[in-house]
Design a protein around this motif. Structure first.
Motif, PDB file in Angstrom:
ATOM      1  N   ASP A 102      -1.068  -4.556   6.086  1.00 48.43           N
ATOM      2  CA  ASP A 102       0.029  -4.636   5.126  1.00 48.43           C
ATOM      3  C   ASP A 102      -0.441  -4.388   3.693  1.00 48.43           C
ATOM      4  OD1 ASP A 102       1.875  -5.257   7.148  1.00 48.43           O
ATOM      5  OD2 ASP A 102       1.354  -7.383   7.052  1.00 48.43           O
ATOM      6  N   LYS A 113      -0.095  -0.624   2.675  1.00 47.85           N
ATOM      7  CA  LYS A 113       1.209   0.037   2.648  1.00 47.85           C
ATOM      8  C   LYS A 113       1.507   0.622   1.269  1.00 47.85           C
ATOM      9  CE  LYS A 113       3.437  -2.789   6.237  1.00 47.85           C
ATOM     10  NZ  LYS A 113       4.487  -3.818   6.486  1.00 47.85           N
ATOM     11  N   LYS A 159       6.951  -8.756  -0.345  1.00 45.58           N
ATOM     12  CA  LYS A 159       6.472  -7.538   0.309  1.00 45.58           C
ATOM     13  C   LYS A 159       6.110  -7.765   1.776  1.00 45.58           C
ATOM     14  CE  LYS A 159       6.844  -4.859  -3.299  1.00 45.58           C
ATOM     15  NZ  LYS A 159       5.762  -4.138  -3.971  1.00 45.58           N
ATOM     16  N   GLN A 160       6.363  -8.980   2.266  1.00 49.30           N
ATOM     17  CA  GLN A 160       6.121  -9.312   3.683  1.00 49.30           C
ATOM     18  C   GLN A 160       4.699  -8.945   4.120  1.00 49.30           C
ATOM     19  OE1 GLN A 160       8.476 -11.077   5.826  1.00 49.30           O
ATOM     20  NE2 GLN A 160       9.000 -11.460   3.672  1.00 49.30           N
ATOM     21  N   ILE A 161       3.751  -9.454   3.393  1.00 48.51           N
ATOM     22  CA  ILE A 161       2.334  -9.202   3.669  1.00 48.51           C
ATOM     23  C   ILE A 161       1.831 -10.247   4.660  1.00 48.51           C
ATOM     24  CG2 ILE A 161       0.043  -9.146   2.624  1.00 48.51           C
ATOM     25  CD1 ILE A 161       1.542  -8.223   0.007  1.00 48.51           C
ATOM     26  N   ARG A 162       1.409  -9.787   5.842  1.00 52.22           N
ATOM     27  CA  ARG A 162       0.994 -10.694   6.908  1.00 52.22           C
ATOM     28  C   ARG A 162      -0.439 -10.458   7.375  1.00 52.22           C
ATOM     29  NH1 ARG A 162       4.717 -14.383   5.974  1.00 52.22           N
ATOM     30  NH2 ARG A 162       6.843 -13.579   6.190  1.00 52.22           N
ATOM     31  N   ASP A 163      -0.902  -9.221   7.268  1.00 47.46           N
ATOM     32  CA  ASP A 163      -2.230  -8.898   7.802  1.00 47.46           C
ATOM     33  C   ASP A 163      -2.861  -7.793   6.950  1.00 47.46           C
ATOM     34  OD1 ASP A 163      -4.409  -9.189   9.492  1.00 47.46           O
ATOM     35  OD2 ASP A 163      -3.245  -8.910  11.338  1.00 47.46           O
TER      36      ASP A 163
END
Length: 340
Positions: A145, A148, A138-142
């Motif tokens: 995110d 979303k 899920k491209q969780i970076r911060d």
């Protein structure tokens, strides 16, 4: 008066019996074994499994006294309430100051408990980071995110668990520290908790939900917890550090009423002081806690990634203010979660 005559053998036996009786009369009874109860938060289980035998051995060597230490673990606030309700803790080792403040308000802990030991009576600290599944699909970076649509986030209940409370404050504070306003911070936190499928009662239960029940795309919890999960499960998960997070201290205190009643103040105080010793700090670092001893911190530098931290004091005006506004019944969290 009749004189009693004893054979030489009987005189030896009698003398031995009288001597033994006299000796037993003057030899003191063996001292009772000292027992301490450490009431702690649930993610600290493994840490104190290592700390306890190390302290027991050190105390035996220095004092000649045998100490037994029992443990009780659960959500930090739940544990504090148990102590307030009569659980006979010798010491409390929590993950947030307001739980110990509550015990001080009840007269169980000294009002100035934070001054009884160095560094605001917090030998260790941590911060909140993310654990995601391998490849971070899920491209969780911060923090943003986590809010979303379509992302599931596992966070323990901020009403009962310290890491749930720190997660809430970390997300809120990240908006404020980047120049956002209170409404924007509230909106982010509301959208994050909208993505929480289940509110576990404590941090370890949340870890189980994420790792074993396979629920969620990200787990938010203490840095030390996510690294222990990585150590256990290998490449199944990845640790993600957000751009900034909250400094999460692990404060400790002697429970005065209990130790004075049981006569174990000396041992309980020594137990907490041991956490600040080089040996105690090394054990904390081994379990991925950030420690106060610079030498030990450098030795375990590979365990930690640099991250910008802010404190509860600087963003929220201290724990008492944060507790009243955000986590007391009817506070911001209740309003947010009821409208989920």
């Amino acid at each position: 008066m009749k004189t009693l005559h004893f054979s030489p053998l009987r005189r030896i036996v009698l003398a031995f019996a009288l001597g033994t009786a006299a000796a037993s009369a003057v030899v003191p009874a063996q001292a009772a074994e000292v027992e301490l109860l450490n009431v702690s938060y649930d993610v600290a289980r493994e840490l104190y499994k290592d700390v306890n035998p190390a302290f027991i051995a050190a105390w035996k060597k220095s004092s000649g006294e045998t100490v037994t230490i029992k443990q009780s673990h659960g959500g930090s606030s739940k544990q504090a309430r148990a102590v307030a309700d009569g659980l006979p803790a010798s010491v409390v080792t929590m993950n947030q100051a307001n739980d110990i403040d509550m015990l001080a308000d009840r007269g169980l802990v000294a009002a100035d408990w934070a001054k009884k030991f160095p560094n605001n009576a917090a030998p260790y600290y941590s911060t909140m980071v993310f654990l995601v599944r391998k490849g971070n699909p899920k491209q969780i970076r911060d923090w943003a995110d986590l809010a979303k649509p379509g992302v599931q986030v596992v966070i323990p209940n901020p009403k009962t668990a310290g890491n749930g409370r720190y997660t809430y404050l970390a997300a809120w504070g990240s908006v404020i520290k980047k120049g956002g306003n209170e409404a924007q911070a509230r909106d982010l936190v509301a959208r994050i908790f909208k993505n929480v499928p289940v509110l576990d009662g404590g941090g370890r239960a949340a870890t189980t939900t994420f790792t074993q029940r396979q629920i969620g795309d990200a787990l938010v919890t203490f840095e030390n917890e996510v690294n222990l999960v990585r150590a256990e499960f290998g490449n199944d998960f990845e640790v993600v550090y957000p751009s900034m997070s909250v400094l999460a201290e692990s404060p400790v205190a002697v429970v005065d009423k209990v130790v004075d009643r049981q006569g174990v103040r000396k041992q309980a105080t020594a137990y907490l002081n041991f956490l600040y010793s080089e040996a105690g700090q090394a054990l904390g670092a081994k379990h991925y806690m950030r420690v106060r001893n610079e030498k030990v911190m450098k030795q375990f530098a590979a365990n930690y990634k640099p991250i910008q931290l802010f404190t509860v004091d600087e963003v929220f005006g201290g724990w008492r203010t944060a507790q009243k506004r955000h986590f007391d019944d009817g506070g911001e969290f209740d309003k947010i979660y009821q409208n989920k």
